[in-house]
Every structure is written in structure tokens, then in C-alpha cells.
Design a protein around this motif. Structure first.
Motif, short mmCIF file in Angstrom:
data_model
loop_
_atom_site.label_atom_id
_atom_site.label_comp_id
_atom_site.label_asym_id
_atom_site.label_seq_id
_atom_site.Cartn_x
_atom_site.Cartn_y
_atom_site.Cartn_z
N LEU A 41 0.99 -1.25 -0.11
CA LEU A 41 0.00 0.04 -0.13
C LEU A 41 0.96 1.21 -0.05
O LEU A 41 0.42 2.26 -0.82
N MET A 42 2.09 1.18 0.51
CA MET A 42 2.92 2.48 0.78
C MET A 42 3.16 2.89 -0.79
O MET A 42 3.34 3.97 -1.22
N VAL A 43 3.79 1.55 -1.39
CA VAL A 43 4.17 1.72 -2.62
C VAL A 43 3.12 2.34 -3.74
O VAL A 43 3.24 3.33 -4.62
N LEU A 44 1.76 1.93 -3.52
CA LEU A 44 0.84 2.23 -4.39
C LEU A 44 0.46 3.70 -4.05
O LEU A 44 0.10 4.32 -5.00
N LEU A 45 0.40 4.07 -2.76
CA LEU A 45 0.25 5.50 -2.50
C LEU A 45 1.29 6.37 -3.11
O LEU A 45 1.02 7.65 -3.83
N GLN A 46 2.64 6.00 -2.95
CA GLN A 46 3.60 6.83 -3.54
C GLN A 46 3.34 6.89 -5.20
O GLN A 46 3.71 8.12 -5.60
N ILE A 47 2.90 6.02 -5.74
CA ILE A 47 2.72 6.14 -7.33
C ILE A 47 1.80 7.44 -7.44
O ILE A 47 1.83 7.96 -8.51
N HIS A 48 0.82 7.63 -6.66
CA HIS A 48 -0.24 8.69 -6.94
C HIS A 48 0.20 9.97 -5.91
O HIS A 48 -0.36 10.82 -6.29
N TRP A 49 1.47 9.92 -5.39
CA TRP A 49 1.90 11.10 -4.86
C TRP A 49 2.40 12.34 -5.59
O TRP A 49 2.79 12.16 -6.80
N ARG A 50 1.82 13.41 -5.33
CA ARG A 50 2.25 14.81 -6.14
C ARG A 50 2.20 15.77 -4.73
O ARG A 50 1.90 15.72 -3.78
N ASN A 51 3.42 16.58 -5.15
CA ASN A 51 3.84 17.60 -4.19
C ASN A 51 2.72 18.38 -3.83
O ASN A 51 2.68 18.93 -2.52
N ASP A 52 1.97 18.77 -4.78
CA ASP A 52 0.94 19.94 -4.38
C ASP A 52 -0.36 19.55 -3.90
O ASP A 52 -1.31 20.40 -3.57
N GLU A 113 3.26 19.92 -0.25
CA GLU A 113 2.97 21.41 -0.37
C GLU A 113 4.22 22.30 -0.31
O GLU A 113 4.22 23.11 0.44
N HIS A 114 5.20 21.65 -0.86
CA HIS A 114 6.59 22.68 -0.94
C HIS A 114 7.43 22.64 0.53
O HIS A 114 8.06 23.41 0.77
N ARG A 115 6.67 21.79 1.38
CA ARG A 115 7.37 21.72 2.76
C ARG A 115 8.06 20.32 2.93
O ARG A 115 7.81 19.42 2.35
N LYS A 116 9.12 20.33 3.53
CA LYS A 116 9.88 19.15 4.07
C LYS A 116 9.10 17.90 4.69
O LYS A 116 7.91 18.20 5.34
N PRO A 117 9.45 16.49 4.36
CA PRO A 117 8.63 15.66 4.95
C PRO A 117 8.68 15.65 6.37
O PRO A 117 9.76 16.26 6.92
N THR A 118 7.67 15.22 7.06
CA THR A 118 7.61 15.35 8.59
C THR A 118 8.25 14.09 9.28
O THR A 118 8.75 14.04 10.46
N HIS A 119 8.22 12.93 8.47
CA HIS A 119 8.97 11.73 9.05
C HIS A 119 8.07 11.29 10.37
O HIS A 119 9.08 10.87 11.16
N ASP A 120 6.93 11.40 10.59
CA ASP A 120 6.22 11.10 11.78
C ASP A 120 6.53 9.54 12.26
O ASP A 120 6.55 9.23 13.29
N TRP A 121 7.04 8.75 11.24
CA TRP A 121 7.35 7.39 11.46
C TRP A 121 8.11 7.19 12.06
O TRP A 121 8.47 6.15 12.88
N GLU A 122 9.16 8.10 12.18
CA GLU A 122 10.40 7.85 13.25
C GLU A 122 10.25 7.86 14.42
O GLU A 122 10.89 7.54 15.49
#
Length: 134
Positions: A41-52, A113-122
Motif C-alpha cells: 500500500l505504501m508503494v501504491l500511495l507513492q505512485i499517486h503522490w504529488r507535491n501539491d 505543499e513544498h514543505r519538507k517531509p515530517t517523517h512521523d514514522w520515526e
């Protein structure tokens, strides 16, 4: 006479895109302990990812693409959300007259939205795991 170096050309994007996931994410316990369907699912979500914009992806679509039951896909979304890999930006909407809208997700390992990743998983570890009550 100068020597020309043979440069190895790495044409990753020849067939429509590349999915890149950081090594730190792949090596994390939060990722390694995920069920296999959640990893897909993570890969499938990333396929549809857009920054904006957030990723609009529903449980039924995920179940179809993963090849699992709708309940299993729903659990995969839940575990990714609990561990901080995804965050819900907009809730789903069901309307039989005007059509339905899938939940919209922010991928915390990707910019948004042009902000850095939050990496909440860490911040997740097994101690943060919700207790299951019967």
C-alpha cells in the motif's frame, strides 16, 4: 590527447517513473514490522503522490490493486496511519447522488505543499502500539 571516460548512463525514468524510498525508512523497525499488504500500500500511495496535493486513495481501490479483502486493505491504512507513515488530510464522503470521494492522505516520508517531509514514522516504536482489548 585526453582520455574520455566511459560514463555509465543510468536511465531510471525511461518507462514512466521511479519510486524511491529512503534506506532509513526501509531499515526502521516501524517499516520492517509492517504487514506485507501495508508495505504494498505504501508503494501504491507513492505512485499517486504529488507535491501539491494529498493522495486520494480509497480502501476498495487498494484492495483491488493489492489483491486482498477490503477489510485487509482497511487494516493496512489503519496501521500506516497509526505508525505515522500517512496522515489523513481530508475525510471520505459518500453521496449516492453526487458521487463519493475517497480519503486524502499525506505521505509523511515525502514533501507536501513544498514543505519538507515530517517523517512521523520515526517517532513510532512498539511501545506506541495501541493495546488490543477483547
Amino acid at each position: 590527447m585526453t582520455k574520455r571516460k566511459n560514463k555509465l548512463k543510468l536511465d531510471f525514468d525511461q518507462r514512466g517513473g521511479v519510486i524511491v524510498i529512503s534506506r532509513a525508512l526501509l531499515d526502521s523497525y516501524a517499516y520492517k514490522s509492517l504487514p506485507p499488504e501495508a508495505k504494498v500500500l505504501m508503494v501504491l500511495l507513492q505512485i499517486h503522490w504529488r507535491n501539491d496535493q494529498a493522495v486520494a486513495y480509497g480502501v476498495r481501490e487498494a484492495a483491488s490493486q493489492i489483491g486482498c479483502a477490503v477489510n485487509t486493505a482497511s487494516k493496512s491504512f489503519k496501521v500506516l496511519n497509526e505508525r505515522g507513515f500517512i496522515a489523513c488530510e481530508n475525510e471520505s464522503l459518500f453521496n449516492s447522488k453526487t458521487g463519493s470521494k475517497a480519503r486524502e492522505w499525506r505521505l509523511t516520508w515525502m514533501p507536501f505543499e513544498h514543505r519538507k517531509p515530517t517523517h512521523d514514522w520515526e517517532n513510532w516504536n512498539e511501545k506506541n502500539k495501541p493495546t488490543v482489548s477483547n
